[in-house]
Every structure is written in C-alpha cells, then in structure tokens.
Design a protein around this motif. Sequence first.
Motif, PDB file in Angstrom:
ATOM      1  N   ASN A  30      -2.323  -0.575  20.185  1.00 14.50           N
ATOM      2  CA  ASN A  30      -1.196  -0.329  21.101  1.00 14.50           C
ATOM      3  C   ASN A  30      -0.004   0.372  20.455  1.00 14.50           C
ATOM      4  N   GLY A  31      -0.175   0.915  19.245  1.00  9.42           N
ATOM      5  CA  GLY A  31       0.918   1.630  18.587  1.00  9.42           C
ATOM      6  C   GLY A  31       1.808   0.750  17.738  1.00  9.42           C
ATOM      7  N   GLY A  32       1.646  -0.574  17.826  1.00 12.06           N
ATOM      8  CA  GLY A  32       2.491  -1.480  17.061  1.00 12.06           C
ATOM      9  C   GLY A  32       3.504  -2.181  17.947  1.00 12.06           C
ATOM     10  N   TYR A  33       4.198  -3.137  17.385  1.00 13.73           N
ATOM     11  CA  TYR A  33       5.104  -4.011  18.133  1.00 13.73           C
ATOM     12  C   TYR A  33       6.128  -3.224  18.953  1.00 13.73           C
ATOM     13  N   SER A  34       6.729  -2.205  18.350  1.00 14.35           N
ATOM     14  CA  SER A  34       7.818  -1.488  19.023  1.00 14.35           C
ATOM     15  C   SER A  34       7.339  -0.546  20.116  1.00 14.35           C
ATOM     16  N   ARG A  38      12.212   2.923  12.478  1.00 11.03           N
ATOM     17  CA  ARG A  38      13.128   2.600  11.385  1.00 11.03           C
ATOM     18  C   ARG A  38      14.089   1.489  11.800  1.00 11.03           C
ATOM     19  N   LYS A  39      14.495   1.502  13.077  1.00 13.06           N
ATOM     20  CA  LYS A  39      15.486   0.536  13.546  1.00 13.06           C
ATOM     21  C   LYS A  39      14.860  -0.803  13.910  1.00 13.06           C
ATOM     22  N   TYR A  40      13.706  -0.758  14.597  1.00 12.86           N
ATOM     23  CA  TYR A  40      13.155  -1.994  15.156  1.00 12.86           C
ATOM     24  C   TYR A  40      11.899  -2.517  14.460  1.00 12.86           C
ATOM     25  N   GLU A  41      11.209  -1.670  13.715  1.00 14.63           N
ATOM     26  CA  GLU A  41       9.968  -2.120  13.059  1.00 14.63           C
ATOM     27  C   GLU A  41       9.807  -1.411  11.706  1.00 14.63           C
ATOM     28  N   PRO A  42      10.699  -1.704  10.750  1.00 12.88           N
ATOM     29  CA  PRO A  42      10.681  -0.984   9.470  1.00 12.88           C
ATOM     30  C   PRO A  42       9.416  -1.210   8.650  1.00 12.88           C
ATOM     31  N   ASP A  43       8.631  -2.251   8.992  1.00 15.69           N
ATOM     32  CA  ASP A  43       7.386  -2.479   8.258  1.00 15.69           C
ATOM     33  C   ASP A  43       6.175  -1.908   9.001  1.00 15.69           C
ATOM     34  N   HIS A  44       6.397  -0.992   9.948  1.00 15.57           N
ATOM     35  CA  HIS A  44       5.303  -0.393  10.703  1.00 15.57           C
ATOM     36  C   HIS A  44       4.316   0.277   9.753  1.00 15.57           C
ATOM     37  N   VAL A  45       3.031   0.218  10.071  1.00 12.29           N
ATOM     38  CA  VAL A  45       1.984   0.716   9.183  1.00 12.29           C
ATOM     39  C   VAL A  45       2.135   2.213   8.914  1.00 12.29           C
ATOM     40  N   LEU A  46       2.650   2.973   9.879  1.00 18.92           N
ATOM     41  CA  LEU A  46       2.802   4.411   9.639  1.00 18.92           C
ATOM     42  C   LEU A  46       4.023   4.726   8.780  1.00 18.92           C
ATOM     43  N   LEU A  47       5.045   3.902   8.839  1.00 22.48           N
ATOM     44  CA  LEU A  47       6.163   4.086   7.910  1.00 22.48           C
ATOM     45  C   LEU A  47       5.698   3.814   6.485  1.00 22.48           C
ATOM     46  N   GLU A  48       4.821   2.818   6.331  1.00 26.62           N
ATOM     47  CA  GLU A  48       4.249   2.551   5.006  1.00 26.62           C
ATOM     48  C   GLU A  48       3.428   3.748   4.528  1.00 26.62           C
ATOM     49  N   ALA A  49       2.636   4.315   5.431  1.00 28.24           N
ATOM     50  CA  ALA A  49       1.827   5.476   5.074  1.00 28.24           C
ATOM     51  C   ALA A  49       2.712   6.671   4.730  1.00 28.24           C
ATOM     52  N   ALA A  50       3.801   6.844   5.473  1.00 28.24           N
ATOM     53  CA  ALA A  50       4.717   7.952   5.201  1.00 28.24           C
ATOM     54  C   ALA A  50       5.384   7.777   3.839  1.00 28.24           C
ATOM     55  N   TRP A  51       5.753   6.538   3.516  1.00 31.13           N
ATOM     56  CA  TRP A  51       6.353   6.269   2.213  1.00 31.13           C
ATOM     57  C   TRP A  51       5.377   6.619   1.097  1.00 31.13           C
ATOM     58  N   ALA A  52       4.117   6.255   1.264  1.00 33.90           N
ATOM     59  CA  ALA A  52       3.111   6.563   0.242  1.00 33.90           C
ATOM     60  C   ALA A  52       3.000   8.074   0.042  1.00 33.90           C
ATOM     61  N   ASP A  53       3.036   8.824   1.141  1.00 29.39           N
ATOM     62  CA  ASP A  53       2.962  10.280   1.043  1.00 29.39           C
ATOM     63  C   ASP A  53       4.208  10.860   0.381  1.00 29.39           C
ATOM     64  N   ALA A  54       5.379  10.371   0.798  1.00 32.31           N
ATOM     65  CA  ALA A  54       6.631  10.895   0.262  1.00 32.31           C
ATOM     66  C   ALA A  54       6.728  10.650  -1.238  1.00 32.31           C
ATOM     67  N   ARG A  55       6.271   9.478  -1.668  1.00 30.90           N
ATOM     68  CA  ARG A  55       6.336   9.137  -3.089  1.00 30.90           C
ATOM     69  C   ARG A  55       5.335   9.953  -3.901  1.00 30.90           C
TER      70      ARG A  55
END
Length: 822
Positions: free
Chosen positions: A448-452, A729-746
Amino acid sequence: MQAPDPIAVPPEITAWFDARGWRVRRHQAEMLAASDAGKHALLVADTGAGKTLAGFMPTLADFTPTRLGDAKPPEGLHTLYVSPLKALAHDVQRNLVTPVEEMGLPLRIETRSGDTPSDRKRRQRTKPPHVLLTTPESLSLLLSYPESLDLFAGLKRIVIDEVHAFATGKRGDLLALALSRLQAIAPDMQRVALSATLADPESFREWLAPWGEIDTVELVIGEEGAEPQVEILLPDEERVPWGGHAGRWAIPQLYEEIRKNRTTLVFTNTRFLAEFIFQLLWDINDDNLPIGVHHGSLSKEARRKVEGAMARGELRALVATASLDLGVDWGDIDCVVQMGAPKGSSRLLQRIGRANHRLDQPSRAILVPGNRFEFLEATAAKDAVDEGQRDGEDFRPGGLDVLAQHVMACACAAPFDEKELLAEVRSSLSYAWVDEAVWQRVLGFVENGGYSLRAYDKFKRIVRDRNGVWRLSHPEHAARHRLNAGIIVDSEMLTVRFRNGRQLGKVEERFAASLSNGDTFFFSGMSLEVEQVKDMDVIVRAAKQSATIPSYGGQRLPLTTHLAERVREMLVDRASWSRFPDDVREWLEVQDWRSQMPGPGQLLVESFPHANKHYSVYYTFEGWNANQSLGMLITRRMEDRGLVPGGFVANDYSLAVWGLREVEDPAPLLSPDILSHEFIEWVQESHLLRRAFREVAVIAGLVERQHPGKRKTGKQVTFSTDLIYDVLRKYEPDHVLLEAAWADARARLTDVGRLANLLERSAEQLVHVKLDRVSPLAVPVMTMIGREAMPQGAVDDELLLEAETLAGEAMRVDVPLDLEGD
C-alpha cells in the motif's frame, strides 16, 4: 580441476573447429566438463579466447547427434544468455548462428530486448526458441508473466556474459533475484558467468552461487593470450595540455592513424565526446573515409546500421562510448584508441580487447590523455595492463527498491507465499542480509505504499488472503508494472526526428528545453536545425552548419582506487620521471622544488593567494564524487568559521576551494566528525537525496513514468517524487524508500566510503604547504574555475589562455633552478 577428457567434446564440435584451422581450447573443454559434472561455472579468460563459445559449449553439445542419439532434440527454452548490452546480444546471435548452421544443429536462437517487436515477444512466451539472448531488465519482465512458470520449467542453463560490467550494481541485484527465481522454477538449472577482467574471481563465484554454496561453482581460468601493445600518444611539437579532457590536440595524429589502418575503434567516456570527436574527425576527413559514431542515445536503426557496417568491414573508423566496449566481436579492428583517461585498468583491458579479438595476436591500443594528470593516469593504466593487474568495484548489499520491483514482478506472475519468496530472495548473495523485519517493510510498501500513503488507492497493489498468500489487488497493476519496470533511470529524453517521422535518437529534456526554432546542433553525425519542439519530440531538418552538441547528465566514470594509488606512487618515484616527456618531467620537478609531492597515505593541502582571493587545493585522488562532496562540506565549515568561501571546483585528483580569508590550518575543516553531523545535514538539505529518492521511487514502482499511450515528462516525475518525498520526510522518516535513497546517496552520489578514508588519512598524515602563488600541480584544477558548467570539449579553447597564464605563474622560478641535479 583435472584436465577434461577430450572424448567428452562431441566430434561434431571438434570437426567444426578443425575445419576452421582452430582447436578446442582447454578452458572451452573444461566448461563442458563442469557442466557434465552438474556444476555451475565461472570462466575468466582473456578477450579473444572464445569465451562465448566456451559458455555455450554445453548447449551446443546437447544438440549434437552424438549426444542426442535416437532422441528428438529438446523442446522449449533450453538456454538463457544474459548480457549488459543489447548490441552484445545481437553480436552473439550473429556469431552463434554460424557454428549452429555449419554443424547442422537443430537449434533456434533469438534475441529479446526493448527493441524487440511486441508480436515476437508474445510468441516467445508461448513458443520460445531453444536459446534466448536477453538483458537483465527483459528477463525480469519475462518473469512477471504467468506463462513464465511453464516457460522456464525446463531451463537447463543461464549464461551471464561480461558479468563484471553489472554484477556489483543495481542491474546485478535484479539479475541475482532473477537467478533465485529461475532456480526455484528449474531446480537443476546451471549458472554460468563469463568475464575477461575480474580482479577478485572469488567474490564473483560467491555472487554467482546460490547463497552458501560457493563450492558448486567451478572456477575455470582461460589460456593466456598474447600481451597487449599499449602506447600513449603525445603531441608532435606542442606540450601535453595543462587542462581539458577532450584530447582535441590529437585529432590530426588520430586521423593519420585511421588512414593507416583497416579499421580503428575510438572510445570516449561520454556521449557528448563521441559526437564531438566524430565532428572533429569529419572536419579534417579530406579523404572522405567512412567514419561512424555509436552511443546509447542514437536510435535503434542508427545503431544497427553502424553495427552492421562494422561487421561487414565497411567502416574505417567508429567513434563510440561504453555502448560498444563489451564483447562485440569484430576481428578486423587493427587498433583501439582511448580518448581521455581510462579511469581503470580493467576497463582499459576490456576496450583494448576489441582490437584483433584473437587470443594469439596482440591487441594494439593508443591512449590519448587530455591533460597532464590524465597522462599520469594513462601511464599508470598502461603499467597495470603490462603487469596484468585488474581492478573493479566491490559488492554491496542489494537495493531495497530493486527488491520491491522484484516482489511486484512475482505477484504479477502468480500469487506467492511470503515465507517461500523470502527464502528464495535470501538464496542470493545480494539479499542474504534481508531479515524478517526488513522483509515485512518491503512487503508493506508493495502492498500500500507504506503508512503515510496507504490511504490512497493508487498505491494499493497487492493484498493478502486468509491463507497468507499475496496476490494482485487488481489485474491492471500487472500491465502498469510491465510498462514501468526497469533499473536504468536516465534523465527524461526527447526524440530527435525529421518531419517525415525518421528518428535519429534522443537528447535530454534539459538540452531540448534550451532550443528554439532555427537553432542548430550536431547529433548522430549530422548538422541539424530545429524546426519545432513539440511534446516529446525535437523536429529537425538538415543544416549546413551547427553550433552546439548535446551534453548529457550521465554518471561520470569513477577513477578506481587501484589506479589512483598507482598515480600517487608515481608522483613520489622520482627515478621514474625520466621516462616522461620533457614538459611533464619539468612540471613535476618544479612542483617538487617549489612545494611537495602528495605521497601514498598522505593528504597534501596547498594554500596560496591568487587574483585577490585565498585558495586551498586538496590532493585527494579519491574521484570526482568524493571530491565534490568534500567541497560542499568544507565550504559549509568555512562559512561557519567566517572564512567567507567563494566556491570550489573538483576533478578526480584534487579539489580547489577559495574564499576571501586565508585558511591558516585546514585540519579543523577535515575532522572525521564532519560525516556524522554536517554530512547528514548537507545531504538532507541538498538535491542529492531528492535525486536519489526520485530514482528509487521510479525503480520501486511508487511513481510511474508511463501510462498507456502517454509518458510523463521529467518535470512531472520530479514534481510527483518531490511531493511524496516531502510527505515521507515529515510523517514517515523511516520509510523503506527513504532508506534506499540514503544508501544510494551515500554510496553512489557522494562516494562516502572513499570520503571517510580520505578524512581518516587527513587526521593522521595531513601535510599543509603555504605558497606565495599557484603551484604547478594545482594548475589543472585551477583552469576549471568558472568553466565546469560548460559542456565537455567546448571548454578546451577557453582553457588555453587561462592555462598558459596560470602555468606561467606556477612554473616561474625566481632563482636559477638546476633540474639535472648537477
């Protein structure tokens, strides 16, 4: 492995080799023996060693009368061949058809890629050939169809060519998941991988094997071939340039080389440079020699036309990018030319191997450095090739965005049990790290895209029934998935075409947005005038002259750590300078006299005034990404400390930062805690995380680029992903795609691993030298100031005056300098 029994090679195959004056190579027979023993196999063999035939030897053997006996030939899909390039798959088809036809084997071979007509794709799913040549993306799409369970049920073998080119990246993640899925469908399937340039074969054995079963993969080392002949081209009368990357100074010499040879293959590192070098060659082509250009943005028809002309020996030269540096077998190429620095010894070896493409004949290559640092890099690469040293990227954990795409593909094919699919996913090296918690987060996102986002119906793609089985929430999601699935997320492209509909290729949206009616540009080897920019098309007509060449925002080829270390060692090995051209040797000697050399393990920082500003140059040798990131962080710290930074420029070797106030001590600007505080803050505030999120959102299927009959523009995709990014970023900072984006950015955008090594080095061995003016070693990066935003190649003319002015200042000695040491 013991020497294989020559009797195991069917006489039909041996006779075919004999008829051509060849012999079955040891490694080719060993690949057949490994298959007969029921093992997977990894072949590491030089270019021209017959790797492709070695990989297909077990398949050819299965269809010989000797092995078939009275049995009928196998029906259905027997062997999959996966390559990183569509051009390579088509080339392999050409080269496989000949032995199959001449041996009279009942074997049907076809290709499948994004260029394959849709009616043939449909037929391949129900009436497949015996051998299907494809790419990781097309294979993943095939696995998303319900027919895939029957299609692959009898699969005997998968052959992965040029495995080094994509196994360590996201395409490798996708392929690793496909391997696990295929093994589940066809438990007896054998895995085969081929490469000429593996620095660490053991890590690739581990990647190829089902997780924890590395002993099931036989490592086969090919027979050694002739040593390649590599030379570095130098200016006839002028000096090696101070700046620039295009190597345009070499065009007259390059043209003479083309005149001498039957066929010359000229490699560039970017699509822009391919068009730029082609245009320069065509401008002096007084003999009207047939010269072509090839890169990934040209139309399918244009690429096929050039590939066919090369295969028939009709071209005297071809200017190309990495679109042709993997495995394409054109045996009549006399010489390979690398324009600009090769960035890695394995990449150079791969490109060199395109010349002659025969194991017993040396491949000849010419390196054309664009500037003095590139001369050192070219020398280091040549030394590495001469010593047989290879390099490459390390494996890293598989991306969660790729895993989400794979889960959706599996759901499109059939309902799945989450525990069974998790076990399948974890049977690959790339995803063995995924635990139950991570798995549930990925499933929740696909659901369902995640909580948010779960309140929106468009994100509800799969549902779980009472028995714990997951299935599509609506059949239409399958079509949407297949329309948007893929790993390569390029900048949005517009089609360049004539008014009659003939397509020439694609240019990036940002370039097209700068065009107006009547503007001219050079593309696909032609001068074009813009008639109209309409929707997703740039409509053009032929023009007599052109002013610009499209530039592309593709990734820069990274300088490998191995090559960087070789350059650093070269700088402090003063005895080796005698082999360099006089002007390069003088450059280093004056640097050594006036300042210091950046030795291995050190971080040299030079500070000096110039043009009423204070400059610091950091000699990192960590590549453009890491240097660009360091520049951002240093200027932030300078601002916090009131040093009034003005900006920075970076190349692979160094970083130049300037401001209105002098940096007395650079050490506080480089403390390792910069990665735990400023780095995180900077990445979150910068475009990098948004850009990374845009890519993972597209790969994971959260944002769709295409709808039936319509494609979103790059601006529309960016708007959609930025909106979702801000919500998460505002409502679900631990979202799986934000984690994936962080891995890519790093890992990819900032190269944080190399940045961390650099900061650790600075804490231990920082050397700060204060000078009264620019140093010789600083000139190449200083010439870039104010010009980084200009297209590559176009800056070369602009650099000349500035480079000479800076060089004059840097090389000026105020006392007589005894460079001979007498």
